[in-house]
Design an enzyme around this catalytic site. Structure first.
Site, mmCIF file in Angstrom:
data_model
loop_
_atom_site.group_PDB
_atom_site.id
_atom_site.type_symbol
_atom_site.label_atom_id
_atom_site.label_comp_id
_atom_site.label_asym_id
_atom_site.label_seq_id
_atom_site.Cartn_x
_atom_site.Cartn_y
_atom_site.Cartn_z
ATOM 1 N N HIS A 318 -6.009 48.782 22.144
ATOM 2 C CA HIS A 318 -5.452 48.176 23.350
ATOM 3 C C HIS A 318 -5.188 49.236 24.418
ATOM 4 C CE1 HIS A 318 -1.222 49.568 22.760
ATOM 5 N NE2 HIS A 318 -1.480 49.435 21.461
ATOM 6 N N CYS A 336 -1.842 52.144 16.396
ATOM 7 C CA CYS A 336 -2.896 51.506 17.183
ATOM 8 C C CYS A 336 -3.845 52.551 17.764
ATOM 9 C CB CYS A 336 -2.285 50.685 18.322
ATOM 10 S SG CYS A 336 -1.378 49.227 17.755
ATOM 11 N N ASN A 338 -5.108 53.670 21.183
ATOM 12 C CA ASN A 338 -4.775 53.544 22.604
ATOM 13 C C ASN A 338 -5.916 54.017 23.486
ATOM 14 O OD1 ASN A 338 -1.147 54.260 22.695
ATOM 15 N ND2 ASN A 338 -2.319 52.597 21.769
#
Length: 389
Positions: A318, A336, A338
């Site tokens: 994301h 995550c 990035n």
């Protein structure tokens, strides 16, 4: 002369008496030994037998007449509606053409005429089984969808399945390109059992796939039965693979064997095992233009753009402007991947359900504890051991 006439008269009367006696004797013999009454020649038999109970609604249903033919024949439900069926050209066998309902009594109606010209009734009843519980299932890929080359086929049941072998025998997968694969049972989730079909290797692009689950009437065990059949036909799209080497601080996109993007990225903080991005083959499962991300443990509650879920443990690819300085140079995230807002949007637009994301370079491996799709973390031999057959 008078004497002669008298003798002749006596003889005549005696003859009549003899004839009358003989006739009377004949009538008496017929009354004692009457002619046999023959039963009608036509015989109607039923499958299941008349009076049967607990009949599976998908069992073969038929009526057959021997030494005759049906004049009219029908099988009706409790509401009087006729069950669809077919009658043989000779009009001797009627066979149902649709499954029956659970917990209902069905009645045969009609007549048949034998080769002797005599008519017999078509008249019998039977009852279907009434499950303690009917269990629904849901397919993860709908008709007409296009999915990625790592997409598993999943059936999620709304309750526990005890007789997994019976269910698995009712499942089939066919494809336009011969594809080796197998069903595997994963731990129950959301209160119900689930089974995945995974190919041995990634799907070939362009493959047409049809999955059929003939679940209606299947006994799941513990008095549970399938509530409906399931099916879907879908297509495998282009071969897009994300290569995510955490030590390179880059994320590359390979499409049909050619690199089409190379983005600076930041991955999970290496010094915290709970924040490491998991190594292994992840699978894209969902996309969100805006996704709220919350962690009580780490104290954040943020809305992120262009979020592509790659596991159920909270890992996404994301946009994150807050980590922009680290992207391409260090790993600082909570697990995550990035990217910049521009790069995240560009990747988001290309991602399909079922695309593989191959993460390498971390000491923590993706596994069953990370949620829904961890099929590709197992070797082919390990995967086949999850089958119930």
């Amino acid at each position: 002369m008078r004497r002669i006439l008298l003798i002749l008269a006596v003889i005549a009367v005696g003859s009549v008496a003899v004839v009358t006696a003989a006739t009377a004797a004949g009538r008496g013999a017929d009354a004692v030994n009457p002619a046999p009454i023959l039963a009608p020649k036509a015989i109607v038999s039923y499958q299941p037998a008349a009076g049967s109970t607990d009949v599976n609604p998908t069992a073969p249903i038929s009526a057959t007449v021997t030494d005759g033919a049906f004049d009219q024949v029908a099988l009706v439900n409790p509401d009087g509606a006729a069950v669809r069926g077919t009658l043989s050209p000779e009009r001797t066998v009627w066979t149902s053409a649709e499954p029956l309902g659970y917990g209902k009594t069905y009645t045969w109606r009609g007549t048949a005429t034998g080769t002797d010209g005599r008519q017999v009734p078509v008249d019998a009843r039977f009852a279907t089984l009434n499950p303690a519980r009917q269990v629904r299932g849901a397919l993860n890929i709908g008709d007409g969808r296009t999915v990625g080359i790592a997409a598993p086929i999943e059936i999620q049941f709304h309750s526990h399945v005890s007789d997994r072998a019976a269910v698995e025998r009712a499942l089939s997968v066919t494809s336009s390109v011969p594809t080796e694969g197998a069903w595997g049972w994963l731990p129950d989730e959301n209160g119900g059992s689930r089974v995945h079909w995974r190919p041995k290797e990634y799907w070939k692009p362009g493959t047409k796939v049809t999955v059929t689950a003939k679940l209606y009437g299947v006994a799941y065990g513990d008095g549970r039965y399938g509530v409906a059949d399931l099916s879907s036909t879908f297509t495998i799209g282009r071969a897009q693979i994300v290569k995510a080497d955490v030590n390179s601080h880059r994320m590359t996109v390979i499409r049909d064997g050619r690199e089409v993007a190379d983005y600076p990225a930041s991955y999970g903080l290496a010094s915290d095992p709970d924040r490491n991005t998991r190594s292994g083959i992840h699978v894209v499962s969902e996309k969100f233009t805006d996704k709220r991300m919350v962690s009580e443990r780490y104290g954040y509650d943020v809305m992120e753009k262009w979020a592509v879920r790659i596991s159920n443990n909270g890992e996404f690819i994301h946009a994150n402007p807050a980590s922009a300085d680290a992207q391409g140079s260090s790993n600082v995230t909570h697990g995550c991947v990035n990217l910049s807002t521009e790069d995240a949007k560009a990747y988001y637009d290309t991602a399909l359900y079922g695309d593989p994301v191959e993460v390498t370079g971390t000491p923590v491996q993706l596994s069953a504890r990370d949620g829904d799709i961890w099929d590709w973390t197992l070797s082919w031999q390990q995967w086949r051991q999850l089958s119930a057959l």
